[in-house]
Enzyme design. Structure first.
Site, PDB file in Angstrom:
ATOM      1  N   HIS A   1      -0.368   4.503   0.025  1.00 22.89           N
ATOM      2  CA  HIS A   1      -1.036   5.722   0.527  1.00 22.89           C
ATOM      3  C   HIS A   1      -0.318   6.267   1.743  1.00 22.89           C
ATOM      4  O   HIS A   1      -0.560   5.838   2.872  1.00 22.89           O
ATOM      5  CB  HIS A   1      -2.474   5.408   0.922  1.00 22.89           C
ATOM      6  CG  HIS A   1      -3.352   5.072  -0.236  1.00 22.89           C
ATOM      7  ND1 HIS A   1      -3.510   3.790  -0.690  1.00 22.89           N
ATOM      8  CD2 HIS A   1      -4.111   5.856  -1.039  1.00 22.89           C
ATOM      9  CE1 HIS A   1      -4.352   3.783  -1.730  1.00 22.89           C
ATOM     10  NE2 HIS A   1      -4.732   5.020  -1.964  1.00 22.89           N
TER      11      HIS A   1
ATOM     12  N   ASP B   1       0.834  -1.209   0.000  1.00 20.74           N
ATOM     13  CA  ASP B   1       0.000   0.000   0.000  1.00 20.74           C
ATOM     14  C   ASP B   1       0.862   1.250   0.000  1.00 20.74           C
ATOM     15  O   ASP B   1       1.723   1.424   0.843  1.00 20.74           O
ATOM     16  CB  ASP B   1      -0.889  -0.037   1.250  1.00 20.74           C
ATOM     17  CG  ASP B   1      -1.975   1.010   1.249  1.00 20.74           C
ATOM     18  OD1 ASP B   1      -1.894   1.980   0.450  1.00 20.74           O
ATOM     19  OD2 ASP B   1      -2.908   0.866   2.056  1.00 20.74           O
TER      20      ASP B   1
HETATM   21  C1  B12 Z   1      -4.856  10.221  -2.562  1.00 20.79           C
HETATM   22  C2  B12 Z   1      -5.283   8.817  -2.897  1.00 20.79           C
HETATM   23  C3  B12 Z   1      -4.392   8.058  -3.638  1.00 20.79           C
HETATM   24  C4  B12 Z   1      -3.020   8.512  -4.036  1.00 20.79           C
HETATM   25  C5  B12 Z   1      -2.074   8.188  -2.883  1.00 20.79           C
HETATM   26  C6  B12 Z   1      -0.846   9.040  -2.880  1.00 20.79           C
HETATM   27  C7  B12 Z   1       0.097   8.559  -1.867  1.00 20.79           C
HETATM   28  N1  B12 Z   1       1.179   7.989  -2.281  1.00 20.79           N
HETATM   29  O1  B12 Z   1      -0.184   8.667  -0.686  1.00 20.79           O
HETATM   30  C8  B12 Z   1      -2.769   7.652  -5.279  1.00 20.79           C
HETATM   31  C9  B12 Z   1      -3.319   8.386  -6.465  1.00 20.79           C
HETATM   32  C10 B12 Z   1      -1.337   7.298  -5.574  1.00 20.79           C
HETATM   33  C11 B12 Z   1      -3.643   6.468  -4.962  1.00 20.79           C
HETATM   34  C12 B12 Z   1      -3.452   5.211  -5.468  1.00 20.79           C
HETATM   35  C13 B12 Z   1      -4.292   4.136  -5.264  1.00 20.79           C
HETATM   36  N2  B12 Z   1      -5.445   4.139  -4.591  1.00 20.79           N
HETATM   37 CO1  B12 Z   1      -6.075   5.651  -3.588  1.00 20.79          CO
HETATM   38  N3  B12 Z   1      -6.894   7.073  -2.710  1.00 20.79           N
HETATM   39  C14 B12 Z   1      -6.533   8.302  -2.472  1.00 20.79           C
HETATM   40  C15 B12 Z   1      -7.679   9.044  -1.780  1.00 20.79           C
HETATM   41  C16 B12 Z   1      -8.412   9.843  -2.847  1.00 20.79           C
HETATM   42  C17 B12 Z   1      -7.285   9.975  -0.628  1.00 20.79           C
HETATM   43  C18 B12 Z   1      -6.377   9.357   0.404  1.00 20.79           C
HETATM   44  C19 B12 Z   1      -5.786  10.455   1.247  1.00 20.79           C
HETATM   45  O2  B12 Z   1      -4.667  10.861   1.021  1.00 20.79           O
HETATM   46  N4  B12 Z   1      -6.569  10.994   2.186  1.00 20.79           N
HETATM   47  C20 B12 Z   1      -6.171  12.104   3.041  1.00 20.79           C
HETATM   48  C21 B12 Z   1      -5.578  11.595   4.347  1.00 20.79           C
HETATM   49  C22 B12 Z   1      -5.249  12.785   5.227  1.00 20.79           C
HETATM   50  O3  B12 Z   1      -6.557  10.811   4.965  1.00 20.79           O
HETATM   51  P1  B12 Z   1      -6.394   9.200   5.180  1.00 20.79           P
HETATM   52  O4  B12 Z   1      -5.455   8.674   4.206  1.00 20.79           O
HETATM   53  O5  B12 Z   1      -7.743   8.644   5.227  1.00 20.79           O
HETATM   54  O6  B12 Z   1      -5.727   9.125   6.619  1.00 20.79           O
HETATM   55  C23 B12 Z   1      -6.390   9.617   7.774  1.00 20.79           C
HETATM   56  C24 B12 Z   1      -7.233   8.577   8.491  1.00 20.79           C
HETATM   57  O7  B12 Z   1      -7.636   7.493   7.684  1.00 20.79           O
HETATM   58  C25 B12 Z   1      -6.460   8.174   9.672  1.00 20.79           C
HETATM   59  N5  B12 Z   1      -5.529   7.056   9.575  1.00 20.79           N
HETATM   60  C26 B12 Z   1      -4.747   6.707   8.553  1.00 20.79           C
HETATM   61  N6  B12 Z   1      -3.953   5.688   8.909  1.00 20.79           N
HETATM   62  C27 B12 Z   1      -4.250   5.382  10.194  1.00 20.79           C
HETATM   63  C28 B12 Z   1      -3.733   4.447  11.065  1.00 20.79           C
HETATM   64  C29 B12 Z   1      -4.225   4.374  12.362  1.00 20.79           C
HETATM   65  C30 B12 Z   1      -3.662   3.378  13.305  1.00 20.79           C
HETATM   66  C31 B12 Z   1      -5.239   5.249  12.777  1.00 20.79           C
HETATM   67  C32 B12 Z   1      -5.777   5.146  14.140  1.00 20.79           C
HETATM   68  C33 B12 Z   1      -5.754   6.188  11.899  1.00 20.79           C
HETATM   69  C34 B12 Z   1      -5.235   6.259  10.624  1.00 20.79           C
HETATM   70  O8  B12 Z   1      -5.722   9.335   9.981  1.00 20.79           O
HETATM   71  C35 B12 Z   1      -5.326  10.008   8.764  1.00 20.79           C
HETATM   72  C36 B12 Z   1      -5.233  11.475   8.998  1.00 20.79           C
HETATM   73  O9  B12 Z   1      -6.517  12.076   9.247  1.00 20.79           O
HETATM   74  C37 B12 Z   1      -8.553   7.864  -1.245  1.00 20.79           C
HETATM   75  C38 B12 Z   1     -10.047   8.104  -1.179  1.00 20.79           C
HETATM   76  C39 B12 Z   1     -10.448   9.169  -0.215  1.00 20.79           C
HETATM   77  N7  B12 Z   1     -10.178   9.022   1.065  1.00 20.79           N
HETATM   78  O10 B12 Z   1     -10.991  10.150  -0.647  1.00 20.79           O
HETATM   79  C40 B12 Z   1      -8.250   6.768  -2.264  1.00 20.79           C
HETATM   80  C41 B12 Z   1      -8.323   5.304  -1.863  1.00 20.79           C
HETATM   81  C42 B12 Z   1      -7.733   5.137  -0.482  1.00 20.79           C
HETATM   82  N8  B12 Z   1      -7.494   4.653  -2.875  1.00 20.79           N
HETATM   83  C43 B12 Z   1      -7.906   3.484  -3.220  1.00 20.79           C
HETATM   84  C44 B12 Z   1      -7.286   2.619  -4.164  1.00 20.79           C
HETATM   85  C45 B12 Z   1      -7.998   1.328  -4.492  1.00 20.79           C
HETATM   86  C46 B12 Z   1      -6.082   2.948  -4.763  1.00 20.79           C
HETATM   87  C47 B12 Z   1      -5.329   2.061  -5.730  1.00 20.79           C
HETATM   88  C48 B12 Z   1      -5.155   0.622  -5.273  1.00 20.79           C
HETATM   89  C49 B12 Z   1      -6.001   1.918  -7.093  1.00 20.79           C
HETATM   90  C50 B12 Z   1      -6.134   3.079  -7.855  1.00 20.79           C
HETATM   91  N9  B12 Z   1      -7.314   3.618  -7.830  1.00 20.79           N
HETATM   92  O11 B12 Z   1      -5.200   3.487  -8.550  1.00 20.79           O
HETATM   93  C51 B12 Z   1      -3.971   2.796  -5.765  1.00 20.79           C
HETATM   94  C52 B12 Z   1      -3.052   2.209  -4.702  1.00 20.79           C
HETATM   95  C53 B12 Z   1      -1.847   1.581  -5.231  1.00 20.79           C
HETATM   96  C54 B12 Z   1      -1.116   0.942  -4.100  1.00 20.79           C
HETATM   97  N10 B12 Z   1      -0.265   0.037  -4.418  1.00 20.79           N
HETATM   98  O12 B12 Z   1      -1.361   1.192  -2.946  1.00 20.79           O
HETATM   99  C55 B12 Z   1      -9.197   3.150  -2.545  1.00 20.79           C
HETATM  100  C56 B12 Z   1      -9.158   2.060  -1.494  1.00 20.79           C
HETATM  101  C57 B12 Z   1     -10.406   1.244  -1.659  1.00 20.79           C
HETATM  102  C58 B12 Z   1     -10.930   0.415  -0.567  1.00 20.79           C
HETATM  103  N11 B12 Z   1     -10.303   0.395   0.592  1.00 20.79           N
HETATM  104  O13 B12 Z   1     -11.957  -0.208  -0.807  1.00 20.79           O
HETATM  105  C59 B12 Z   1      -9.694   4.552  -2.040  1.00 20.79           C
HETATM  106  C60 B12 Z   1     -10.537   4.532  -0.771  1.00 20.79           C
HETATM  107  C61 B12 Z   1     -10.502   5.148  -3.196  1.00 20.79           C
HETATM  108  C62 B12 Z   1     -11.687   4.307  -3.600  1.00 20.79           C
HETATM  109  N12 B12 Z   1     -12.852   4.529  -3.018  1.00 20.79           N
HETATM  110  O14 B12 Z   1     -11.564   3.447  -4.450  1.00 20.79           O
HETATM  111  N13 B12 Z   1      -4.625   6.800  -4.117  1.00 20.79           N
END
Ligand code: B12
Ligand code: B12
Lengths: 154, 499, 499, 154
Positions: free
Chosen positions: A24, A22
């Site tokens: 992300h 992963d």
């Molecule tokens: C940006 C993004 C990307 C970027 C990532 C850039 C990077 N290198 O980080 C790129 C474009 C590269 C990408 C790629 C992919 N992505 Co993407 N991505 C996103 C997106 C739009 C936003 C994620 C993000 O940055 N959020 C902002 C941060 C601040 O929030 P967060 O990540 O959720 O983290 C917060 C909380 O979750 C929490 N948290 C996080 N970790 C932890 C751990 C603990 C212990 C705790 C308590 C809390 C916690 O705290 C964080 C801060 O507030 C999400 C969808 C969304 N959320 O809108 C999809 C999403 C995560 N991606 C997804 C997917 C499938 C992929 C890909 C596999 C396929 C693709 N579509 O190309 C690839 C991944 C390839 C790989 N090998 O991993 C899916 C996952 C699906 C699922 N789980 O069912 C999502 C949900 C989109 C979707 N609905 O399809 N992605």
């Protein structure tokens, strides 16, 4: 950002990273920044981290907890047996959190949460959890542990 | 994990020039031997298969026609763990979603060449009756099985496989009849990997691009595409376009002619329109400099790539506006998301709805262009002033070799990417949204962007900090990561407090 | 049906000037006596109640603030048969929909003063546990009951009651604490009635506008609003704006100061933005001509008012684009629809989703303005060239009295409205959509629009006919009625046929 | 538009209008235009037409059918007893169609259809029906009537 602090004076150490294949990193990095600001010692392993590396790092740093991020949906496969690996390594009681988009697709959160608690995580966080909420829960759980409990009760 | 380069290849110095035919022959043999399904790839048979496909299944042709006719095509993402689930998905996207281009997203184990894990994922998914993988394990299924997917739809199919290691997946995908493949050396290495070096990434995509020219020699024009959205996290157009220019320069050296560029939407109508035009113009400008006048470089606009709101109504507005932005910007295609984005991979139906919403939005905005606006012109010109100094520096560092220059530029931080997971990338550059909703650069780190341009960025960002009563610091970048996913009660509260 | 004018009033000749206080006193007494709840209206008590309301519940104030701050407020429509259903609806719209302005739509029996039928509707709805009326029977419930609705929310409330007969509903609504009332003489008489004459319509709204000045004298600034969307069916901006100008001229004669104008969206980004500016400018221009420099005339943009697509995804794009158009056009507020529009009155939840989608769309486009574009300027100027000759002719026909001129102009077809149900309206003018998506006039009938302008309209419409390979005839107008509700497979088919 | 024609040579007469306090004239007018083009004699009563006026017009013109439009949601109240009024007026067998947005809100079509058939309408059309479909059904129903049936069977 939060101004909450870790509950006792000795700073707690937390290992964080994104498990499996992963990539992300954004949320994990922001969480790490927030934890550091809240006076935790943060060991950030970054993206694409195998389960074994978390445990290795936790042992090396005598960490108090492991924060596993999983966003890409395959966390359900990657996280299986994580607690067992901890136990094998003698980290029976280390605090284990997992958060992110833990499974593939939109599934009812209570089901998903249960799946991860059954795997041995102490807490699982739903999609989009904010750092403030995480830090507040950590504080409560470490406080509970200081009193000999496994984690805080709601 | 990341597959080490085969011994012989590593011995050759990195260069941008075309891989010699005999060397490539050996490389292919070694590559195809890495997993049993590699044996199913027969280039001549595959080329003949492509030639047997009707025009409406050839993405290269379809993209050229769309560009000529000023259309904006729609394409979703989508992949599930088993052949059956994947087939149903693609048919729903084709028929209910009216997708113009039907995708197959591979799962993340496949992307990382962990085919044994992918197999476990297939097995578990079959048992559970739901997908436990985030995509379709194309290499495990192989050419023949995967061809049934291409045959199940009436549109061109594209492989979406975010990885720096596309060698085997691309062989299988193209041989299966997919006529498009998304991925590039710089973009994917910096945003999808932690330990893969820029050099390895370049070599891997040189392989893929070289493969495309083998098809070309057999009369098959495949579509290649660069994922300029990068980490999807507030990427300012200039940084995306820098990678577009460098990646297309690398690709044409291998002989590619039909090469699309993707830009994630900034969600600012004028910035996005300006970015689309600037990207096309700057790519062509640099291509001409190295003597290429015949490269087709259509632009694809991508629905917001940063964090999405959980409220499906808010998400709906992002989807719809995404169609508007692509249409008004004059993109040749748009890549869509769904109302499930914040939570998980969408159901086929939710995915299809996102397509239809986007398609309607495109229809509604089909006649609008902003090119005559002063603000558009100013913004487009600004992008040029950001991109050229960096690219010129990269080319200079490579002593005329773009591959070498790219590697050195990343080492030096001359090229830098926001929020990159890759350890080879400094990732010190920090973008944030300004007072008018434009994405600007808060901290350029070591990128050689001209002073006057940076002053302008700073001025706009300071204005935002002032208006919001916040400090002018890196928190501006962090709040910009969350901005769009905030609930409306925070983002656009009722303006008048009770008494 | 349409209530005949009281005897005494009919004897007075129609004039635009303010109704004398003593005459109005008698008119009010007769009016309030028509249904028992009329007795609940006590003007002084009602004015005191309004003054006791906090600022965030006063639409007049809120509209002024929004205009000054460049905001675009959101407001849905909504009415159900019983007080309980209506309260729940309004709370959902306020809290889940984040509506800035909360509506109460009255049912169609109430609009047509069939209060006995409305009572049956209440009873049947109570029995059935679902609403059988398309709105809230405000007169039947009366002042006291209805005030509990105003008290159940935190925003200003507006009465939406499409009718040419607003006398009693407006008395009850304003007395209940509603601070806004939608409706006007010309607009509603031509689009909501069959047999009511323009004269009667004018007299009825003179009553309402005169009532507002009574509140004004007591220190309460109520908001009045003109429904320039008319029949909602492909109304070209110029025709809407003609009615806006005439209606506001009528209203200010009665002393109204806070008068909004509504424009249904054409769904063409530039035409809608130009229309919003032109409407405001032309209203002010004609107000100045008659010596009024202090009338506040904010513009409200309305989500597409013609036939909607049944597909909720397509409808979602219309909703979202509706927010975009309002925000970019600089409207002070937007009136929203829902994904249920093609089928029936939305559930509170669907209605709230439409609001949130719109609100997000407004947020995304909050910084965009097109005023500097040549195309915008050309279109705005064109609207002026269409509106002025007609209005000037109407005023001329009235020998200085806008009421008289209006009546005569409709009789002569100088003023005409497309698709009107009213027998007093020629309804021979026929609009259609042109090649670029602008609404144009196919047949002006007797409206004195300048030749050169009409030639331009014809040229653009002929171009459309040509491109679509259709005859240049009135079928262009009919297909334009259906256009937006067509399924995507018809509207935007996959461009390349198989093989 | 359709080119379908009425089935026998004597043009059939149809009364159309919008029932109750309903002002939605557009679809009704377009339907009238299409019926006229398909060689029906159309008596259009316009918007806001009380039930009684439909029946009066049908008697005066010896109409073969009545086409009731109701768009605004209160059709469920307005249309009750419509067939009874016809029967009272001796129009026991006149063909009765109703179409538009017949009830308040989004309700399952089969329920709504049944409600109107139970009121005695021969056919009810769902929201957004197109003129071609209406004219085709009319032709089939009049053909069935020529054979002594009440209406065509599917
Ligand atoms: C940006 C993004 C990307 C970027 C990532 C850039 C990077 N290198 O980080 C790129 C474009 C590269 C990408 C790629 C992919 N992505 Co993407 N991505 C996103 C997106 C739009 C936003 C994620 C993000 O940055 N959020 C902002 C941060 C601040 O929030 P967060 O990540 O959720 O983290 C917060 C909380 O979750 C929490 N948290 C996080 N970790 C932890 C751990 C603990 C212990 C705790 C308590 C809390 C916690 O705290 C964080 C801060 O507030 C999400 C969808 C969304 N959320 O809108 C999809 C999403 C995560 N991606 C997804 C997917 C499938 C992929 C890909 C596999 C396929 C693709 N579509 O190309 C690839 C991944 C390839 C790989 N090998 O991993 C899916 C996952 C699906 C699922 N789980 O069912 C999502 C949900 C989109 C979707 N609905 O399809 N992605
Ligand atoms: C345009 C419109 C208006 C215009 C009408 C202008 C005019 N004078 O005609 C205006 C703005 C004035 C208006 C007012 C109102 N409207 Co209105 N309006 C619409 C809208 C958007 C389009 C209707 C239309 O013209 N369609 C195009 C024509 C070509 O199609 P059609 O009318 O459906 O007719 C076709 C078929 O239904 C069929 N058909 C029609 N009649 C018949 C009869 C027979 C026998 C057969 C077989 C077939 C048939 O053939 C026609 C041709 O294809 C619809 C929603 C929608 N459909 O998108 C709402 C809608 C009909 N309106 C509605 C309402 C509630 C109102 C108001 C009561 C309240 C309000 N919102 O202001 C007032 C009505 C006041 C009153 N006293 O009647 C509701 C009805 C709700 C319900 N049934 O649950 C709708 C569905 C919107 C909604 N979802 O809330 N409206």
């Amino acid at each position: 950002m939060t101004t909450e602090r870790a509950p006792d004076s000795r700073p707690k150490t937390l290992v964080t990273g994104v498990i499996g294949a992963d990539t992300h990193i954004v949320g994990n990095r922001i969480l790490g920044m927030a934890l550091a600001k809240a006076r935790y010692k943060v060991i950030n392993l970054g993206a694409l981290t195998p389960a074994e590396e978390f445990i290795k790092a936790a042992i090396e740093t005598a960490a108090d907890g492991i924060m596993v991020s999983s966003l890409y949906g395959q966390g359900e496969l990657d996280c299986r047996g994580f607690r067992d690996l901890c136990i094998e390594a003698g980290l029976d009681d280390i605090l284990l959190y997992v958060g992110g988009n833990l499974v593939v697709g939109k599934q009812p959160w209570p089901d998903v949460e249960k799946r991860f608690l059954d795997m041995g995580f102490d807490r699982a966080f739903p999609p989009g959890a904010r750092t403030d909420a995480v830090i507040e829960t950590l504080a409560r759980d470490f406080a509970a542990r200081a009193q000999g409990l496994r984690r805080a009760v709601e | 994990m990341a597959q080490a380069l085969p011994h012989r290849e590593r011995a050759l110095p990195l260069k941008a020039t075309q891989i010699p035919e005999d060397v490539f022959h050996v490389m292919r043999r070694e590559n195809l031997a890495r997993w049993p399904t590699g044996a199913e790839v027969d280039l001549d048979e595959a080329a003949a298969y492509h030639l047997s496909l009707p025009e409406n299944k050839r993405l290269g042709t379809i993209m050229r026609k769309a560009a000529a006719e000023g259309r904006c095509l729609s394409q979703p993402r989508g992949g599930f763990a088993t052949l059956e689930m994947q087939r149903e998905l693609m048919q729903v996207l084709d028929r209910e979603g009216l997708a113009d281009v039907v995708p197959t997203t591979t799962d993340s184990y496949t992307r990382n060449e962990q085919w044994h894990n992918a197999q476990k994922g297939i097995d578990e998914s079959t048992r559970a009756g739901r997908s436990l993988l985030n995509g379709y394990p194309m290499v495990n299924y192989g050419v023949k099985a995967t061809r049934t997917l291409v045959e199940a739809i009436d549109k061109p199919a594209i492989v979406l496989s975010g990885t720096a290691m596309p060698r085997l997946t691309s062989e299988v995908g193209y041989a299966a009849g997919y006529s498009g493949y998304l991925g590039s050396a710089i973009a994917y290495t910096v945003s999808y990997t932690k330990d893969v070096t820029i050099e390895e990434g370049i070599r891997n995509y040189q392989y893929l691009d070289r493969l495309v020219t083998l098809y070309q020699q057999r009369g098959v024009e495949l579509h290649r595409r660069q994922p300029g959205f990068l980490t999807g996290t507030n990427i300012p157009p200039c940084i995306a376009i820098m990678t577009c220019v460098l990646d297309v320069l690398l690709a044409v050296e291998q002989g590619v002619k039909n090469y699309g560029l993707e830009l994630g939407q900034t969600l600012h109508l004028i910035q996005d329109a300006a970015a689309i035009r600037a990207c096309e113009e700057l790519c062509q400008e640099y291509l001409r400099r190295v003597g290429h006048n015949d490269i087709f470089t259509p632009i694809t606009s991508l629905h917001w790539m940063g964090a999405w709101p959980q409220d499906e109504a808010q998400a709906g507005a992002l989807i719809s506006y995404g169609g508007t932005l692509a249409a008004i910007g004059g993109a040749v295609s748009v890549t869509t998301k769904s109302t499930h984005e914040a939570i998980g991979i969408p159901t086929p139906q939710a995915n299809a709805e996102g397509l239809r919403m986007t398609r309607m939005a495109i229809y509604l905005a089909r006649n609008i262009r902003l090119d005559a606006m002063d603000e558009f012109r100013r913004e487009k010109e600004l992008i040029g002033r950001e991109v050229r100094p960096v690219i010129d520096k990269v080319l200079e560092m490579g002593d005329g070799d773009v591959a070498v220059g790219t590697v050195r530029a990343f080492e030096a931080g001359i090229m830098d990417i926001p929020w990159s997971p890759n350890r080879q990338v400094k990732s010190r550059v920090l973008p944030a949204r300004d007072a008018d909703g434009y994405l600007r650069i808060f901290d350029p780190a070591s990128m050689p962007i001209p002073e006057d341009v940076l002053e302008f960025h700073e001025e706009r960002l300071r204005l935002r900090a002032e208006r919001e009563g916040k400090a002018y610091d890196h928190e501006l970048a962090v709040t910009s990561v969350y901005e769009i996913c905030e609930p409306l009660s925070h983002l656009a509260p009722f303006p008048w407090p009770k008494d």
